[in-house]
Design an enzyme around this catalytic site. Structure first.
Site, PDB file in Angstrom:
ATOM      1  N   ASP A   1       1.060  -1.000  -0.174  1.00  0.00           N
ATOM      2  CA  ASP A   1       0.298   0.054   0.061  1.00  0.00           C
ATOM      3  C   ASP A   1       0.845   1.035   0.403  1.00  0.00           C
ATOM      4  O   ASP A   1       0.232   2.630   0.005  1.00  0.00           O
ATOM      5  CB  ASP A   1      -0.831   0.014   1.342  1.00  0.00           C
ATOM      6  CG  ASP A   1      -1.900  -0.753   1.193  1.00  0.00           C
ATOM      7  OD1 ASP A   1      -2.710  -0.731  -0.325  1.00  0.00           O
ATOM      8  OD2 ASP A   1      -2.692  -2.108   2.346  1.00  0.00           O
TER       9      ASP A   1
ATOM     10  N   ARG B   1       0.798  -1.699   7.395  1.00  0.00           N
ATOM     11  CA  ARG B   1       1.065  -0.057   6.656  1.00  0.00           C
ATOM     12  C   ARG B   1       1.952   0.632   7.911  1.00  0.00           C
ATOM     13  O   ARG B   1       2.680   1.638   7.055  1.00  0.00           O
ATOM     14  CB  ARG B   1       0.083  -0.080   6.485  1.00  0.00           C
ATOM     15  CG  ARG B   1      -1.093  -0.259   5.280  1.00  0.00           C
ATOM     16  CD  ARG B   1      -2.094   0.922   4.810  1.00  0.00           C
ATOM     17  NE  ARG B   1      -1.133   2.044   4.036  1.00  0.00           N
ATOM     18  CZ  ARG B   1      -1.830   3.195   3.518  1.00  0.00           C
ATOM     19  NH1 ARG B   1      -2.919   2.883   3.583  1.00  0.00           N
ATOM     20  NH2 ARG B   1      -0.383   3.782   3.008  1.00  0.00           N
TER      21      ARG B   1
ATOM     22  N   ARG C   1      -9.079   3.832  11.234  1.00  0.00           N
ATOM     23  CA  ARG C   1      -7.813   3.725  11.249  1.00  0.00           C
ATOM     24  C   ARG C   1      -6.841   4.353  12.351  1.00  0.00           C
ATOM     25  O   ARG C   1      -5.934   4.488  12.471  1.00  0.00           O
ATOM     26  CB  ARG C   1      -7.368   4.147  10.082  1.00  0.00           C
ATOM     27  CG  ARG C   1      -7.313   2.885   8.379  1.00  0.00           C
ATOM     28  CD  ARG C   1      -6.958   1.350   8.858  1.00  0.00           C
ATOM     29  NE  ARG C   1      -7.058   0.203   7.666  1.00  0.00           N
ATOM     30  CZ  ARG C   1      -6.744   0.368   6.670  1.00  0.00           C
ATOM     31  NH1 ARG C   1      -5.246   1.379   5.908  1.00  0.00           N
ATOM     32  NH2 ARG C   1      -6.844  -0.024   6.030  1.00  0.00           N
TER      33      ARG C   1
ATOM     34  N   HIS D   1     -12.006   5.894   5.073  1.00  0.00           N
ATOM     35  CA  HIS D   1     -11.284   7.805   6.225  1.00  0.00           C
ATOM     36  C   HIS D   1     -12.600   8.623   5.768  1.00  0.00           C
ATOM     37  O   HIS D   1     -13.306   8.223   5.398  1.00  0.00           O
ATOM     38  CB  HIS D   1      -9.696   7.711   5.228  1.00  0.00           C
ATOM     39  CG  HIS D   1      -8.806   7.061   5.181  1.00  0.00           C
ATOM     40  ND1 HIS D   1      -8.620   5.865   4.417  1.00  0.00           N
ATOM     41  CD2 HIS D   1      -8.254   6.513   6.580  1.00  0.00           C
ATOM     42  CE1 HIS D   1      -7.423   5.360   4.808  1.00  0.00           C
ATOM     43  NE2 HIS D   1      -6.961   5.534   5.727  1.00  0.00           N
TER      44      HIS D   1
ATOM     45  N   CYS E   1      -5.362  10.149  -2.355  1.00  0.00           N
ATOM     46  CA  CYS E   1      -4.250   9.404  -1.008  1.00  0.00           C
ATOM     47  C   CYS E   1      -3.266   9.493  -1.811  1.00  0.00           C
ATOM     48  O   CYS E   1      -1.887   9.271  -1.219  1.00  0.00           O
ATOM     49  CB  CYS E   1      -4.595   8.007  -1.083  1.00  0.00           C
ATOM     50  SG  CYS E   1      -5.545   6.846  -2.701  1.00  0.00           S
TER      51      CYS E   1
HETATM   52  C1  CIR Z   1      -5.560   0.442   2.733  1.00  0.00           C
HETATM   53  O1  CIR Z   1      -6.595   0.150   2.935  1.00  0.00           O
HETATM   54  O2  CIR Z   1      -5.129   1.225   3.966  1.00  0.00           O
HETATM   55  C2  CIR Z   1      -5.121   0.923   1.223  1.00  0.00           C
HETATM   56  N1  CIR Z   1      -5.835  -0.159   0.850  1.00  0.00           N
HETATM   57  C3  CIR Z   1      -6.023   2.057   0.923  1.00  0.00           C
HETATM   58  C4  CIR Z   1      -5.602   3.179   1.629  1.00  0.00           C
HETATM   59  C5  CIR Z   1      -6.300   4.291   0.668  1.00  0.00           C
HETATM   60  N2  CIR Z   1      -5.646   5.408   1.569  1.00  0.00           N
HETATM   61  C6  CIR Z   1      -5.840   7.090   1.331  1.00  0.00           C
HETATM   62  O3  CIR Z   1      -7.458   7.154   0.640  1.00  0.00           O
HETATM   63  N3  CIR Z   1      -6.506   7.251   2.306  1.00  0.00           N
END
Ligand code: CIR
Length: 245
Positions: free
Chosen positions: A53, A78, A124, A154, A239
């Site tokens: 990610d 992450r 998160r 998010h 993101c």
């Molecule tokens: C996650 O689930 O952490 C990643 N697959 C996607 C994160 C996307 N982040 C964002 O939109 N800020």
């Protein structure tokens, strides 16, 4: 740039579907070019190929004024992403602050509107992460307003803001629409995701054409990019970058 393991990234609300890596790489290049064309100077964070990610850099760094807050991502897989993010922030000469254990915070949960940082409390980002960000924000003359997020990954998967502060989003993903004073519903879920490029321009995903039209009708220039391969991993247009102004 995207990890070659992008397809193995975290998924919370969506089913896993195959990712076209060549297309993902091309979409990434086009995203970077779109920012360059708008006058930004893209700086690559060193790629971390083993971290699926890691392309979603927004979650690792939050800008508060001229300070980069290195986060502590909510998903354990992450957490190692922050190393390269911090190194890049240092190389840019930014001051560094940190979210530390037991706090967790993803940059995708932080929505700045004027001098207020709205912070999503969801899967998160935890209460301690919000408390730590609030303390950091106060030192920089900013307030933090915490927002419950239960229907989206998010806060910024649900809402973002236009340059004039109007909050845009799809009502199906928002816990309490009434908390946003200046809310404009978008016809598509992805219509709730805008990157502010300047006072009169925003970047949006190609997957929200009706929302883009609506925002154009309000006098904004809308630049669109196709990010279909990142959307398969629950990534939004916000993101893939951190804008340092
Ligand atoms: C996650 O689930 O952490 C990643 N697959 C996607 C994160 C996307 N982040 C964002 O939109 N800020």
């Amino acid at each position: 740039m995207p990890s070659s393991r992008l397809a193995e990234g975290e998924l919370t609300h969506q089913e896993r579907v195959p990712v076209d890596m060549d297309l993902a790489d091309a979409q990434w290049e086009a995203y970077v070019e779109a920012l360059r064309a708008e006058g930004f100077t893209p700086v690559d964070v060193p790629p971390a190929d083993e971290l699926a990610d890691s392309v979603f850099i927004e979650d690792a760094l939050v800008m508060v004024g001229d300070t980069a807050v290195v986060t502590r991502p909510g998903a354990e897989s992450r957490r190692p992403e922050i190393e390269a993010a911090e190194q890049t922030a240092r190389e840019l000469g930014l001051r560094i602050e940190r979210i530390v254990e037991p706090g967790t915070l993803d940059g995708g949960d932080v929505l700045p509107i004027g001098d207020v940082l709205y912070v999503g409390r969801g899967g998160r980002t935890n209460a301690e992460g919000i408390r730590q960000l609030r303390a950091i924000a106060r030192r920089h003359g900013r307030d933090v307003v915490a927002v419950p997020v239960t229907k989206a990954l998010h806060l910024k998967s649900a809402v973002t803001a236009l340059p004039d502060g109007t909050v845009v989003g799809h009502p199906s993903l928002i816990d309490d629409v009434s908390m946003w004073r200046n809310f404009l519903p978008m016809p598509e879920v992805e219509g709730g995701h805008v990157v502010v490029l300047s006072d009169d321009a925003v970047l949006m995903a190609a997957s929200a054409p009706q929302s883009a039209e609506l925002i154009r009708s309000l006098g904004y220039r809308v630049v669109t990019v196709d990010i279909s391969e990142f959307e398969k991993l629950e990534g939004c247009v916000t993101c893939l970058s951190v804008l340092v102004r």
